[in-house]
Design an enzyme around this catalytic site. Sequence first.
Site, PDB file in Angstrom:
ATOM      1  N   HIS A 307       0.857  -1.187   0.000  1.00 41.35           N
ATOM      2  CA  HIS A 307       0.000   0.000   0.000  1.00 41.35           C
ATOM      3  C   HIS A 307       0.891   1.235   0.000  1.00 41.35           C
ATOM      4  O   HIS A 307       1.954   1.248   0.607  1.00 41.35           O
ATOM      5  CB  HIS A 307      -0.879   0.016   1.261  1.00 41.35           C
ATOM      6  CG  HIS A 307      -2.056   0.910   1.145  1.00 41.35           C
ATOM      7  ND1 HIS A 307      -1.992   2.247   1.401  1.00 41.35           N
ATOM      8  CD2 HIS A 307      -3.336   0.668   0.768  1.00 41.35           C
ATOM      9  CE1 HIS A 307      -3.170   2.795   1.200  1.00 41.35           C
ATOM     10  NE2 HIS A 307      -4.006   1.856   0.808  1.00 41.35           N
ATOM     11  N   ASP A 365      -7.922  -5.326   0.047  1.00 39.30           N
ATOM     12  CA  ASP A 365      -8.392  -6.203  -1.043  1.00 39.30           C
ATOM     13  C   ASP A 365      -8.043  -7.661  -0.819  1.00 39.30           C
ATOM     14  O   ASP A 365      -8.492  -8.518  -1.568  1.00 39.30           O
ATOM     15  CB  ASP A 365      -7.791  -5.722  -2.371  1.00 39.30           C
ATOM     16  CG  ASP A 365      -8.301  -4.339  -2.717  1.00 39.30           C
ATOM     17  OD1 ASP A 365      -7.512  -3.388  -2.750  1.00 39.30           O
ATOM     18  OD2 ASP A 365      -9.534  -4.215  -2.886  1.00 39.30           O
TER      19      ASP A 365
HETATM   20  C1  SDX Z   1      -6.229   0.038  -2.801  1.00 40.03           C
HETATM   21  O1  SDX Z   1      -4.439   4.536  -2.020  1.00 40.03           O
HETATM   22  C2  SDX Z   1      -5.391   3.909  -1.353  1.00 40.03           C
HETATM   23  O2  SDX Z   1      -5.795   4.283  -0.273  1.00 40.03           O
HETATM   24  C3  SDX Z   1      -5.952   2.721  -2.088  1.00 40.03           C
HETATM   25  C4  SDX Z   1      -6.957   1.886  -1.318  1.00 40.03           C
HETATM   26  C5  SDX Z   1      -8.220   2.662  -1.047  1.00 40.03           C
HETATM   27  O3  SDX Z   1      -8.964   2.272  -0.130  1.00 40.03           O
HETATM   28  O4  SDX Z   1      -8.526   3.588  -1.835  1.00 40.03           O
HETATM   29  O5  SDX Z   1      -6.414   1.456  -0.066  1.00 40.03           O
HETATM   30  C6  SDX Z   1      -7.374   0.658  -2.107  1.00 40.03           C
HETATM   31  O6  SDX Z   1      -5.989   0.359  -3.937  1.00 40.03           O
HETATM   32  C7  SDX Z   1      -5.351  -0.931  -2.054  1.00 40.03           C
HETATM   33  C8  SDX Z   1      -4.131  -1.412  -2.909  1.00 40.03           C
HETATM   34  C9  SDX Z   1      -4.609  -2.520  -3.819  1.00 40.03           C
HETATM   35  N1  SDX Z   1      -3.572  -2.884  -4.784  1.00 40.03           N
HETATM   36  C10 SDX Z   1      -2.937  -4.061  -4.737  1.00 40.03           C
HETATM   37  O7  SDX Z   1      -3.101  -4.894  -3.841  1.00 40.03           O
HETATM   38  C11 SDX Z   1      -2.005  -4.329  -5.929  1.00 40.03           C
HETATM   39  C12 SDX Z   1      -0.657  -4.854  -5.432  1.00 40.03           C
HETATM   40  N2  SDX Z   1      -0.005  -3.772  -4.724  1.00 40.03           N
HETATM   41  C13 SDX Z   1       0.987  -2.985  -5.497  1.00 40.03           C
HETATM   42  O8  SDX Z   1       0.574  -2.734  -6.818  1.00 40.03           O
HETATM   43  C14 SDX Z   1       1.466  -1.754  -4.702  1.00 40.03           C
HETATM   44  O9  SDX Z   1       1.747  -2.191  -3.437  1.00 40.03           O
HETATM   45  C15 SDX Z   1       0.589  -0.528  -4.616  1.00 40.03           C
HETATM   46  C16 SDX Z   1       0.168  -0.021  -5.944  1.00 40.03           C
HETATM   47  C17 SDX Z   1      -0.635  -0.808  -3.791  1.00 40.03           C
HETATM   48  C18 SDX Z   1       1.409   0.566  -3.910  1.00 40.03           C
HETATM   49  O10 SDX Z   1       2.459   0.845  -4.755  1.00 40.03           O
HETATM   50  P1  SDX Z   1       3.519   2.020  -4.381  1.00 40.03           P
HETATM   51  O11 SDX Z   1       3.183   2.715  -3.148  1.00 40.03           O
HETATM   52  O12 SDX Z   1       3.695   2.847  -5.605  1.00 40.03           O
HETATM   53  O13 SDX Z   1       4.776   1.193  -4.025  1.00 40.03           O
HETATM   54  P2  SDX Z   1       5.835   0.736  -5.074  1.00 40.03           P
HETATM   55  O14 SDX Z   1       5.122   0.193  -6.284  1.00 40.03           O
HETATM   56  O15 SDX Z   1       6.809   1.842  -5.266  1.00 40.03           O
HETATM   57  O16 SDX Z   1       6.501  -0.500  -4.325  1.00 40.03           O
HETATM   58  C19 SDX Z   1       7.547  -0.287  -3.406  1.00 40.03           C
HETATM   59  C20 SDX Z   1       8.387  -1.554  -3.550  1.00 40.03           C
HETATM   60  C21 SDX Z   1       8.756  -1.860  -4.995  1.00 40.03           C
HETATM   61  O17 SDX Z   1      10.003  -2.543  -4.985  1.00 40.03           O
HETATM   62  P3  SDX Z   1      11.360  -1.685  -5.317  1.00 40.03           P
HETATM   63  O18 SDX Z   1      11.135  -1.045  -6.681  1.00 40.03           O
HETATM   64  O19 SDX Z   1      11.470  -0.665  -4.206  1.00 40.03           O
HETATM   65  O20 SDX Z   1      12.455  -2.742  -5.317  1.00 40.03           O
HETATM   66  O21 SDX Z   1       7.637  -2.682  -3.087  1.00 40.03           O
HETATM   67  C22 SDX Z   1       7.419  -3.588  -4.184  1.00 40.03           C
HETATM   68  C23 SDX Z   1       7.706  -2.836  -5.471  1.00 40.03           C
HETATM   69  O22 SDX Z   1       8.192  -3.725  -6.461  1.00 40.03           O
HETATM   70  N3  SDX Z   1       6.021  -4.013  -4.105  1.00 40.03           N
HETATM   71  C24 SDX Z   1       5.612  -5.271  -4.273  1.00 40.03           C
HETATM   72  C25 SDX Z   1       4.220  -5.222  -4.077  1.00 40.03           C
HETATM   73  N4  SDX Z   1       3.833  -3.961  -3.846  1.00 40.03           N
HETATM   74  C26 SDX Z   1       4.945  -3.212  -3.866  1.00 40.03           C
HETATM   75  N5  SDX Z   1       6.275  -6.423  -4.552  1.00 40.03           N
HETATM   76  C27 SDX Z   1       5.514  -7.546  -4.633  1.00 40.03           C
HETATM   77  N6  SDX Z   1       4.167  -7.594  -4.468  1.00 40.03           N
HETATM   78  C28 SDX Z   1       3.482  -6.438  -4.179  1.00 40.03           C
HETATM   79  N7  SDX Z   1       2.147  -6.485  -4.015  1.00 40.03           N
END
Ligand code: SDX
Length: 430
Positions: A307, A365
């Site tokens: 998140h 989720d």
């Molecule tokens: C919702 O914003 C909100 O409040 C949203 C929400 C709401 O109520 O409105 O809470 C609802 O959207 C919840 C999130 C649902 N999405 C998912 O579950 C999809 C999987 N999650 C990822 O796509 C990600 O965690 C996000 C999009 C939720 C957050 O992404 P960020 O904050 O942009 O973080 P990032 O992509 O920069 O990740 C940081 C690191 C990265 O690695 P590095 O580049 O630093 O090496 O963490 C890794 C990412 O690769 N990472 C993951 C991961 N999520 C982040 N690695 C593996 N699996 C994951 N799920």
Amino acid sequence: MADQKTATLTIDGKSYELPILSPTAGPDVIDIRKLYSQAGVFTYDPGFTSTAACDSTITFIDGDKGELLHRGYPIDQLAEKSHYLEVCFALLYGDLPSADELEKFERLVTNHTMIHEQMHMFFRGFRRDAHPMATMVGVVGAMSAFYHDSTDPNDPHQREVASIRLIAKMPTIAAMAYKYSIGQPFVYPRNDLDYASNFLNMCFSVPAEDYNVNPILARAMDRIFTLHADHEQNASTSTVRLASSSGANPFACIAAGIACLWGPAHGGANQACLEMLKEIGTVDRIPEFIARAKDKNDSYRLMGFGHRVYKNFDPRATVLKQSADEVLELMGVHDNPLLQVAMELEKQALADPYFAEKKLFPNVDFYSGIILEAMGFPTSMFTPIFALARTVGWISQWKEQLDDPQLKIGRPRQLYMGETAINYVDIEDR
Ligand code: SDX
């Protein structure tokens, strides 16, 4: 002002004092509104990881503590003691209602649950196999073609009417999108049912026989609505705010929010998460998927994990995990293989240094899909249910922005890295 905190920015030997604004909770913010006019520079923050786009009194998240407040009330207390329409009132009007206020509000919403009869024809223009989110984006946007007396965002009365219409009609529209996709007749709302029971009845009853809503499922449905109601300036809420800043009508703005929520990185994650659990299938395949999620060369991510704000457990996931147990017990599917995979996946991921270091915890989720599937919904209905629940959050934030005397059209700038001015070259010379 004597006690005004400031930040000093120095560029090419020249210093600029920028005011620091302090919130009631959360980090201080540096007020950069005059930065470009004073220093001739922009700030750069793709994805807005360090940017406060507005001030708000509606919802607060402490990502480190895993805390979520709506008008100051902790989400776990609201999920336990309140119900969705009461939370709607608090989000819309600033505090929990009195008994009389609540009774009037619930009656008002109940009396607006039907949609314009001609909108039924609008549904029939879609293919039966259209994703219900595609239908919802279209139908909600089309509300501005049916409710002309509540499209002017500058008229407080029209804002109020549009707010009630949207909150009241979203369950009807979502249920109709579902019924249309399975070829069953639309079921009209019933004024003798509460909000969640009405939605379940519109989704699962058929003219051929009586349908009695199970109160435990209705309670779980209402809790899912409450847990998805609002969440600060997430992507879809920011979309609604930006759309509204141009003066667009409320139905168009909410349709924009639905479109944004659909993405698998946002509200579409609940559908993607359940599809991931089904793809994993059995507990012994979990390490393979965790390895893929950790692989820098693989864009694969564990849906339902991570998140932008929560760097601890999403408090909504904690509550949903309890609800999952109740619903699966009731449905006699407590040994649901998906739940077993989900709980083992959570355990293995949280024990893995990669997830611990990056503070990737289950989010809202992760468990919602398991409950919704156990309740009988297809995965394609998961995000429409999220959109239904989030409508009150979008509307509350929309109203707050319209009441802001500082409101300006949102218009970010950019770090331009393209060609500087070059002369046109005739085609024969290229
Ligand atoms: C919702 O914003 C909100 O409040 C949203 C929400 C709401 O109520 O409105 O809470 C609802 O959207 C919840 C999130 C649902 N999405 C998912 O579950 C999809 C999987 N999650 C990822 O796509 C990600 O965690 C996000 C999009 C939720 C957050 O992404 P960020 O904050 O942009 O973080 P990032 O992509 O920069 O990740 C940081 C690191 C990265 O690695 P590095 O580049 O630093 O090496 O963490 C890794 C990412 O690769 N990472 C993951 C991961 N999520 C982040 N690695 C593996 N699996 C994951 N799920």
